[in-house]
Design an enzyme around this catalytic site. Structure first.
Site, mmCIF file in Angstrom:
data_model
loop_
_atom_site.group_PDB
_atom_site.id
_atom_site.type_symbol
_atom_site.label_atom_id
_atom_site.label_comp_id
_atom_site.label_asym_id
_atom_site.label_seq_id
_atom_site.Cartn_x
_atom_site.Cartn_y
_atom_site.Cartn_z
ATOM 1 N N SER A 28 94.100 8.938 -2.942
ATOM 2 C CA SER A 28 94.129 9.005 -4.410
ATOM 3 C C SER A 28 93.038 9.938 -4.932
ATOM 4 O O SER A 28 93.260 10.752 -5.836
ATOM 5 C CB SER A 28 93.894 7.612 -5.005
ATOM 6 O OG SER A 28 94.985 6.784 -4.748
ATOM 7 N N GLN A 175 99.439 5.755 -11.526
ATOM 8 C CA GLN A 175 100.059 7.083 -11.589
ATOM 9 C C GLN A 175 100.525 7.393 -13.004
ATOM 10 O O GLN A 175 100.345 8.507 -13.502
ATOM 11 C CB GLN A 175 101.229 7.156 -10.604
ATOM 12 C CG GLN A 175 100.770 7.110 -9.151
ATOM 13 C CD GLN A 175 101.906 7.133 -8.167
ATOM 14 O OE1 GLN A 175 103.082 7.063 -8.546
ATOM 15 N NE2 GLN A 175 101.582 7.213 -6.885
ATOM 16 N N ASP A 325 99.024 -1.174 -2.192
ATOM 17 C CA ASP A 325 99.473 -0.417 -1.014
ATOM 18 C C ASP A 325 99.253 -1.189 0.289
ATOM 19 O O ASP A 325 99.680 -0.744 1.353
ATOM 20 C CB ASP A 325 98.727 0.918 -0.940
ATOM 21 C CG ASP A 325 99.156 1.863 -2.058
ATOM 22 O OD1 ASP A 325 100.270 1.687 -2.592
ATOM 23 O OD2 ASP A 325 98.371 2.760 -2.407
ATOM 24 N N ARG A 356 109.458 -1.927 0.176
ATOM 25 C CA ARG A 356 108.573 -2.494 1.210
ATOM 26 C C ARG A 356 108.795 -3.987 1.431
ATOM 27 O O ARG A 356 108.351 -4.516 2.453
ATOM 28 C CB ARG A 356 107.103 -2.203 0.857
ATOM 29 C CG ARG A 356 106.785 -0.745 1.066
ATOM 30 C CD ARG A 356 105.341 -0.394 0.792
ATOM 31 N NE ARG A 356 105.103 0.997 1.183
ATOM 32 C CZ ARG A 356 104.099 1.735 0.757
ATOM 33 N NH1 ARG A 356 103.208 1.228 -0.092
ATOM 34 N NH2 ARG A 356 103.964 2.987 1.177
#
Ligand code: S3P
Length: 446
Positions: A28, A175, A325, A356
């Protein structure tokens, strides 16, 4: 972007993991360092940049829009920026490969420049939702034509001057927040983002570091970030700390493999990123922070992780944004815990590089783990520390974190686990298998 050919890899159970490793730079922060350097006036230096495919896609895009970017033999990246408002029309479409962060943040930058840019990506990125950035950037005046469902390929026609807005995030997404703030950099007046739930704050920290006029206040509705447009960014010297999302795999690996004792050096521990450390400690993990310090304005420590027997927990929902994440790695840890781990409140996992929840459910179940699927997570009943059955081949689905999580699961299984395609690991962690070898793990390439 050229992507290596699919490569299958088989992971053999490990006796124990031992040694010191250093994980690569934070993904990031690396993206943001390149983007802001590219719109500052003058030369910035970046040390510790992650040289993974995603970040290289950002570097290529910034070059295509006018920045001069080079890497020295000393591994220092030097970037000559074009100034806010100075991005040039790229000659061709920008291929973002697998990288959602590059795409969404760059859409923000382009939105307030008088240029038109087409973004393309691989099959994973082309399936990911972009309406979450298209909506606020449209309010700022950008004209965006997307493929059906708000997907890539899409074209952004920027507006200059853009319209400053106040935007409340409908999803907890760093984001989206960053896309609006970056667009606001070149809009006259103040652009505000309200985030009801705090997400990673690297954009705010780095924008302020480059000299943008940015304030953060807490209101009844959430965190309010205000940025003054038509900014003048000053070049910086940046040191990128190690990526906690990459360290996560080794934290879990050292915890689940009996006899392990591993030091992971230089791990970024920004509170907006460190949720996995909290969750693993709640489960009984042995994680010691050594030599706590500040690197590049971010808190960092070396983490000594020793094997521990984990117990299942109900993962607090408020940890989700700070470990979004890390759920695939957490699911692996839960597979070895005593009793049930309920990991819910993470519906965003459905729209990452893969779904996921579904992909980890399939991968773990195929290897003998008992899992139950929810719309927003998984409930996993662990082995209590015994190896899982293993023996299956799993599909990584163009998702680096699925591939790395299942490598970790394979380190403590009765039978070897095969990953059909480990090449996506190069997007974020190019030396992952070198570090596996350093710690004593064993992989055979198919
Ligand atoms: C990122 C934000 C998160 C995260 C991604 C990187 C960033 O995505 O999952 O890997 O650098 O801003 P969302 O904003 O979609 O939550």
């Amino acid at each position: 972007m050229a992507h290596p050919l699919p490569r299958s890899v088989t992971i053999h159970p490990a006796a124990r993991l031992q040694g010191r490793i250093r994980v690569p730079g934070d993904k990031s922060i690396s993206h943001r360092a390149l983007m802001l350097s590219a719109i500052a006036i003058g030369e910035s230096r970046i040390e510790g940049l992650l040289e993974g495919e995603d970040v290289l896609a950002t570097a290529a895009a910034m070059r295509a829009m006018g920045a001069t970017i080079s890497r020295g033999d000393d591994a220092i990246w030097r970037v000559h920026g074009v100034g806010v408002g100075g991005l040039l029309q790229p000659a061709t479409a920008l291929d973002m490969g697998n990288s959602g962060t590059s795409t969404r943040l760059l859409m923000g930058l382009v939105a307030s420049h008088p240029i038109t840019v087409t973004f393309t990506g691989d099959a994973s990125l082309s399936g990911r939702p972009m309406n979450r950035v298209i909506a606020p950037l449209g309010l700022m005046g950008a004209d965006i034509t997307a493929s059906p469902g708000g997907r890539l390929p899409l074209m952004v026609r920027g507006l200059c001057p853009a319209i400053p807005i106040t935007y409340t995030l409908p999803v907890a997404s760093a984001q989206v927040k960053s896309a609006v703030l970056l667009a606001g950099l070149n809009a006259p007046g103040i652009t505000r983002v309200v985030e009801p739930v705090a997400t990673r704050d690297h954009s705010e920290r780095m924008l302020a570091g480059f000299g943008a006029q940015l304030t953060v206040e807490q209101s009844e509705t959430g965190r309010v970030i205000s940025i003054e447009g038509e900014a003048n960014l000053k070049p910086q010297s940046i040191t990128v700390p190690g990526d906690p999302s990459s360290a996560a795999f080794w934290m879990v690996a050292a915890t689940i493999v009996p006899g392990s004792d591993v030091v992971i050096e230089n791990v970024g521990l920004n509170a907006t990123r460190a949720g996995l450390v909290t969750a693993l400690r709640l489960m009984g993990a042995d994680i010691e922070e050594q030599d706590a310090r500040t690197v590049g304005g971010e808190p960092v420590a070396d983490l000594r992780v020793r094997h521990a027997t984990l117990r299942g927990i109900d993962v607090p929902h408020d940890l989700a944004p700070s470990m979004i994440d890390e759920y695939p790695a957490l699911f692996v840890a839960a597979s070895f815990a005593q009793g049930r781990t309920i990991a819910r409140g993470a519906d965003e996992l459905r729209v990452k590089e893969s779904d996921r929840i579904a992909v980890m459910l399939a991968a773990l179940t195929a290897n003998g783990v008992s899992c139950e699927e929810h719309e927003d997570g998984l409930t996993i009943t662990g082995t209590g520390g015994e190896p899982i059955a293993g023996g299956a081949t799993i599909a990584s689905n163009l998702d680096h974190r699925i591939a790395m999580s299942m490598v970790v699961a394979g380190l403590h299984a009765q039978k070897a686990i095969t990953i059909d395609d480990a090449s996506p690991i190069a997007t974020s962690f190019p030396n992952f298998f070198d570090l596996l070898q350093t710690l004593g793990g064993d992989a055979t390439w198919g």
